[in-house]
Design an enzyme around this catalytic site. Structure first.
Site, mmCIF file in Angstrom:
data_model
loop_
_atom_site.group_PDB
_atom_site.id
_atom_site.type_symbol
_atom_site.label_atom_id
_atom_site.label_comp_id
_atom_site.label_asym_id
_atom_site.label_seq_id
_atom_site.Cartn_x
_atom_site.Cartn_y
_atom_site.Cartn_z
ATOM 1 N N ARG A 16 -28.107 14.710 -2.808
ATOM 2 C CA ARG A 16 -29.418 14.076 -2.983
ATOM 3 C C ARG A 16 -30.593 14.996 -2.632
ATOM 4 O O ARG A 16 -31.743 14.679 -2.917
ATOM 5 C CB ARG A 16 -29.498 12.779 -2.169
ATOM 6 C CG ARG A 16 -28.898 11.616 -2.930
ATOM 7 C CD ARG A 16 -28.891 10.369 -2.090
ATOM 8 N NE ARG A 16 -27.791 10.379 -1.144
ATOM 9 C CZ ARG A 16 -27.660 9.517 -0.144
ATOM 10 N NH1 ARG A 16 -28.570 8.598 0.059
ATOM 11 N NH2 ARG A 16 -26.610 9.574 0.653
ATOM 12 N N GLY A 82 -14.029 13.398 2.439
ATOM 13 C CA GLY A 82 -14.389 12.373 3.405
ATOM 14 C C GLY A 82 -14.421 12.896 4.827
ATOM 15 O O GLY A 82 -13.905 13.972 5.137
ATOM 16 N N ASP A 107 -26.331 16.676 9.990
ATOM 17 C CA ASP A 107 -27.603 16.323 9.352
ATOM 18 C C ASP A 107 -28.363 15.247 10.121
ATOM 19 O O ASP A 107 -29.173 14.526 9.560
ATOM 20 C CB ASP A 107 -27.358 15.882 7.895
ATOM 21 C CG ASP A 107 -26.378 14.734 7.800
ATOM 22 O OD1 ASP A 107 -25.900 14.265 8.840
ATOM 23 O OD2 ASP A 107 -26.089 14.300 6.666
ATOM 24 N N GLU A 159 -17.577 0.279 6.012
ATOM 25 C CA GLU A 159 -18.619 0.983 5.269
ATOM 26 C C GLU A 159 -19.398 -0.004 4.409
ATOM 27 O O GLU A 159 -18.832 -0.986 3.895
ATOM 28 C CB GLU A 159 -17.981 2.054 4.373
ATOM 29 C CG GLU A 159 -17.434 3.225 5.153
ATOM 30 C CD GLU A 159 -18.478 3.835 6.067
ATOM 31 O OE1 GLU A 159 -19.425 4.437 5.569
ATOM 32 O OE2 GLU A 159 -18.354 3.689 7.298
ATOM 33 N N ASN A 174 -23.112 2.110 12.632
ATOM 34 C CA ASN A 174 -22.443 3.307 13.129
ATOM 35 C C ASN A 174 -23.326 4.527 12.909
ATOM 36 O O ASN A 174 -23.757 4.804 11.793
ATOM 37 C CB ASN A 174 -21.122 3.468 12.354
ATOM 38 C CG ASN A 174 -20.446 4.794 12.611
ATOM 39 O OD1 ASN A 174 -20.630 5.401 13.663
ATOM 40 N ND2 ASN A 174 -19.648 5.240 11.645
ATOM 41 N N ARG A 338 -48.531 41.467 11.678
ATOM 42 C CA ARG A 338 -47.179 41.470 11.110
ATOM 43 C C ARG A 338 -46.168 41.980 12.140
ATOM 44 O O ARG A 338 -46.536 42.471 13.197
ATOM 45 C CB ARG A 338 -47.184 42.299 9.824
ATOM 46 C CG ARG A 338 -47.986 41.603 8.706
ATOM 47 C CD ARG A 338 -48.204 42.500 7.520
ATOM 48 N NE ARG A 338 -46.962 43.115 7.079
ATOM 49 C CZ ARG A 338 -46.893 44.248 6.375
ATOM 50 N NH1 ARG A 338 -48.011 44.891 6.041
ATOM 51 N NH2 ARG A 338 -45.738 44.736 6.008
ATOM 52 N N TYR A 371 -56.600 48.151 7.934
ATOM 53 C CA TYR A 371 -55.141 48.084 7.869
ATOM 54 C C TYR A 371 -54.583 49.130 8.820
ATOM 55 O O TYR A 371 -54.824 50.339 8.645
ATOM 56 C CB TYR A 371 -54.602 48.342 6.448
ATOM 57 C CG TYR A 371 -53.094 48.493 6.505
ATOM 58 C CD1 TYR A 371 -52.306 47.414 6.900
ATOM 59 C CD2 TYR A 371 -52.463 49.711 6.244
ATOM 60 C CE1 TYR A 371 -50.932 47.544 7.036
ATOM 61 C CE2 TYR A 371 -51.087 49.851 6.373
ATOM 62 C CZ TYR A 371 -50.327 48.767 6.776
ATOM 63 O OH TYR A 371 -48.976 48.880 6.926
ATOM 64 N N ASN A 382 -61.747 52.571 19.446
ATOM 65 C CA ASN A 382 -62.413 51.599 18.593
ATOM 66 C C ASN A 382 -62.302 52.046 17.131
ATOM 67 O O ASN A 382 -62.727 53.150 16.792
ATOM 68 C CB ASN A 382 -63.895 51.520 19.028
ATOM 69 C CG ASN A 382 -64.609 50.362 18.360
ATOM 70 O OD1 ASN A 382 -64.313 50.008 17.215
ATOM 71 N ND2 ASN A 382 -65.563 49.783 19.073
HETATM 72 C C1 UD1 Z 1 -20.876 8.126 7.632
HETATM 73 C C2 UD1 Z 1 -20.032 7.003 8.241
HETATM 74 C C3 UD1 Z 1 -20.881 5.739 8.356
HETATM 75 C C4 UD1 Z 1 -22.100 6.047 9.216
HETATM 76 C C5 UD1 Z 1 -22.879 7.228 8.665
HETATM 77 C C6 UD1 Z 1 -23.935 7.625 9.636
HETATM 78 C C7 UD1 Z 1 -17.784 7.458 7.376
HETATM 79 C C8 UD1 Z 1 -16.739 7.048 6.428
HETATM 80 N N1 UD1 Z 1 -18.915 6.756 7.357
HETATM 81 O O1 UD1 Z 1 -21.246 7.701 6.351
HETATM 82 O O2 UD1 Z 1 -20.130 4.702 8.948
HETATM 83 O O3 UD1 Z 1 -22.930 4.887 9.281
HETATM 84 O O4 UD1 Z 1 -22.017 8.366 8.478
HETATM 85 O O5 UD1 Z 1 -24.778 8.581 9.046
HETATM 86 O O6 UD1 Z 1 -17.588 8.385 8.135
HETATM 87 N N2 UD1 Z 1 -18.906 15.423 5.703
HETATM 88 C C9 UD1 Z 1 -18.016 16.476 5.642
HETATM 89 N N3 UD1 Z 1 -17.008 16.431 4.744
HETATM 90 C C10 UD1 Z 1 -16.817 15.372 3.920
HETATM 91 C C11 UD1 Z 1 -17.732 14.306 3.986
HETATM 92 C C12 UD1 Z 1 -18.761 14.362 4.895
HETATM 93 O O7 UD1 Z 1 -18.150 17.446 6.378
HETATM 94 O O8 UD1 Z 1 -15.844 15.402 3.145
HETATM 95 C C13 UD1 Z 1 -20.019 15.486 6.681
HETATM 96 C C14 UD1 Z 1 -21.364 15.483 6.019
HETATM 97 O O9 UD1 Z 1 -21.817 16.799 5.792
HETATM 98 C C15 UD1 Z 1 -22.234 14.759 7.050
HETATM 99 C C16 UD1 Z 1 -21.248 13.841 7.773
HETATM 100 O O10 UD1 Z 1 -19.959 14.342 7.473
HETATM 101 O O11 UD1 Z 1 -22.762 15.650 8.005
HETATM 102 C C17 UD1 Z 1 -21.371 12.397 7.312
HETATM 103 O O12 UD1 Z 1 -21.051 12.333 5.937
HETATM 104 P P1 UD1 Z 1 -21.786 11.382 4.914
HETATM 105 O O13 UD1 Z 1 -21.236 11.582 3.585
HETATM 106 O O14 UD1 Z 1 -23.253 11.501 5.098
HETATM 107 O O15 UD1 Z 1 -21.276 9.978 5.442
HETATM 108 P P2 UD1 Z 1 -21.968 8.621 5.228
HETATM 109 O O16 UD1 Z 1 -21.564 8.074 3.925
HETATM 110 O O17 UD1 Z 1 -23.403 8.721 5.527
HETATM 111 MG MG MG Z 2 -24.821 10.323 5.603
#
Ligand code: UD1
Ligand code: MG
Length: 466
Positions: A16, A82, A107, A159, A174, A338, A371, A382
């Site tokens: 996004r 995931g 993030d 979720e 969460n 600089r 410069y 000066n």
């Molecule tokens: C996740 C939680 C959700 C929570 C939310 C909070 C799960 C299934 N859900 O959802 O309950 O409310 O965070 O922000 O965990 N990431 C990876 N690898 C992956 C997927 C994600 O490293 O394969 C990392 C992302 O970079 C991010 C974090 O995991 O930093 C969360 O992933 P994101 O996809 O944002 O999860 P949400 O759907 O927001």
């Molecule tokens: Mg998220």
């Protein structure tokens, strides 16, 4: 908290953001997003830190940008399947490790070390094997919902995309931050599948697993929900930047610094300021900038990675980067310092002066339009308006070394390599190409001619001008 292991998740695609840059490298107050949780972990003294990144160029880029500043391991996740899969990638490198794991998202930049400390204390006090950092919102939006049992303990996280309409009404969400016993985590992840709305391995399933296997679970409600806000879009980024900037400005306001028009000011998380300093409209201070006491930073100034002594005045719209300015100096307005510039005590750099790798001694001045690059300027020298160090021949850079109490007349070019001794006087409009001995007067311009009565010989006034 030294002995716990921290796993930061940062392998998500961040689609996004619509960007070629990995999401966690986008900047908040001039610092990459990922550096925020990493600084919080460093403040907690956590020694073992892992950041899960993707096993591709994005992952390389994230690792390369931050590994210089943070001592961490960088396990790779081959495919973003995931959050559970991401944690599994980290656990593969943690064979034989026992104890507690802190899991956070890369993030979520506003979650500070104080809150994490309270979170940990509650986890310990409850003797819980899994504690979820939660928040209560009016509308849970796309966050996972916390399902509690009759005793108020979490038994599952659902979720938003998998939730029933009734579950969607749950206000406790969460944050994606957990403290969990590593053995429980290993067992839970081994059982996780992807039978859900998103076809992903959900880390959140570990809560139901824990309950079904007799492990103790708990929640920790955060007092200010804004701390757990995550960044998914550029809009989120600027919203959180605003919150962070306001928080930092308020901190300095209550620590002896006047921040005027704070809504326009951006002070980075690593910046420090001394007592009675004053920051004006639209100022940006970033990186590892240290500003002394009783300084005045004028409107629109931008200062990055600089060390500024006490009682320095940086006038409006000056831009400084990787520079050192000693006490009682004056810079600007519209000056550009600089990298590699060092300004001695009580020196003055005036309007439209650009410096680079230049050391100005105590009380030295370049007050207008100059410069000065690859140069050393002795104490109390000066440099007049329009002085230029010609430091570059198109291939290489050369140095100009100027002694003490030298006066360089306006519109002079100093062609490097060049040395001017102490007490030299350079006549205005000179082009100096050879070294000059102490106390010499040097001029290189042609002698003045005066032709009497010839002032009007080549031009005619218009009737109006007569
Ligand atoms: C996740 C939680 C959700 C929570 C939310 C909070 C799960 C299934 N859900 O959802 O309950 O409310 O965070 O922000 O965990 N990431 C990876 N690898 C992956 C997927 C994600 O490293 O394969 C990392 C992302 O970079 C991010 C974090 O995991 O930093 C969360 O992933 P994101 O996809 O944002 O999860 P949400 O759907 O927001
Ligand atoms: Mg998220």
């Amino acid at each position: 908290m030294q002995n716990i292991t921290a796993i930061v998740l940062a392998a998500g695609r961040g689609t996004r953001m619509k960007s070629a840059l990995p999401k966690v490298l986008h900047k908040l107050l001039e610092e990459p997003l990922l550096s925020y949780p990493l600084r919080a972990l460093a403040e907690l003294g956590i020694k073992k830190q892992l950041v899960v990144v993707s096993d591709d160029q994005d992952g390389d880029q994230v690792e390369n940008s931050l590994s210089e500043f943070f001592a961490i391991d960088w396990p790779r996740q081959t495919q973003a399947r995931g959050t559970a899969d991401a944690v599994t990638a980290a656990l593969k490198t943690l064979d034989g490790v026992s104890g507690t794991v802190l899991i956070l998202c890369g993030d979520v930049p506003l979650l500070g070390s104080e809150t994490l400390q309270l979170f940990y204390q509650k986890h310990r006090r409850n003797r819980s094997q899994l504690t979820v950092l939660t928040a209560v919102l009016d509308d849970g939006g796309s966050y996972g919902r916390i399902i509690l049992d009759n005793e108020g303990l979490p038994e599952a996280i659902v979720e938003a995309k998998d939730a029933t309409p009734e579950q969607l009404l749950v206000k406790r969400i969460n944050s994606g931050t957990y403290l969990v016993d590593i053995d429980l985590l290993r067992r839970a992840l081994a059982e996780t599948d992807y039978d859900n709305a998103q076809g992903e391995y959900y880390l959140t399933d570990m809560v139901a697993f824990a309950r079904q296997n007799g492990a103790s679970t708990a929640i920790f409600d955060i007092s200010d929900y804004r701390e757990i806000l995550g960044i998914n879009s550029r809009e989120d980024l600027i919203d959180l930047e605003k919150i962070m900037a306001a928080r930092i400005s308020r901190y300095w306001l209550s620590n002896g610094v006047t921040v005027r028009f704070p809504e326009t000011v951006r002070i980075g998380p690593q910046v420090t300021l001394g007592q009675d300093s004053e920051i004006s409209f639209g100022v940006s201070l970033s990186g590892k900038t240290e500003i002394g006491g009783s300084c005045h930073i004028g409107a629109g100034a931008q200062i990055k990675n600089c060390k500024i002594g006490d009682q320095v005045e940086i006038k409006h719209y000056s831009v400084l980067e990787d520079a050192v300015v000693e006490e009682n100096s004056q810079i600007g307005p519209f000056a550009r310092l600089r990298p590699g510039t060092e300004i001695g005590a009580g020196a003055k750099i005036g309007n439209f002066v650009e410096t680079k790798k230049a050391r100005f001694g105590k009380g030295a001045k370049a007050s207008h339009l100059a410069y000065i690059g690859d140069a050393e300027i002795g104490e109390y020298s000066n440099l007049g308006a329009g002085t230029i160090t010609c430091n570059y021949d198109g291939f290489k850079k050369f140095k100009t070394i100027i002694g003490r109490r030298v006066f360089v007349g306006s519109d002079s070019q100093l062609v490097a390599p060049l040395k001017l001794g102490d007490d030299v006087l350079v006549g205005a409009g000179s082009t100096v190409t050879r070294d000059v001995a102490d106390n010499a007067l040097v001029t290189t311009r042609t002698r003045q001619k005066e032709l009497a009565g010839r002032g009007m010989a080549w031009r005619r006034p218009s009737s109006e001008e007569q």
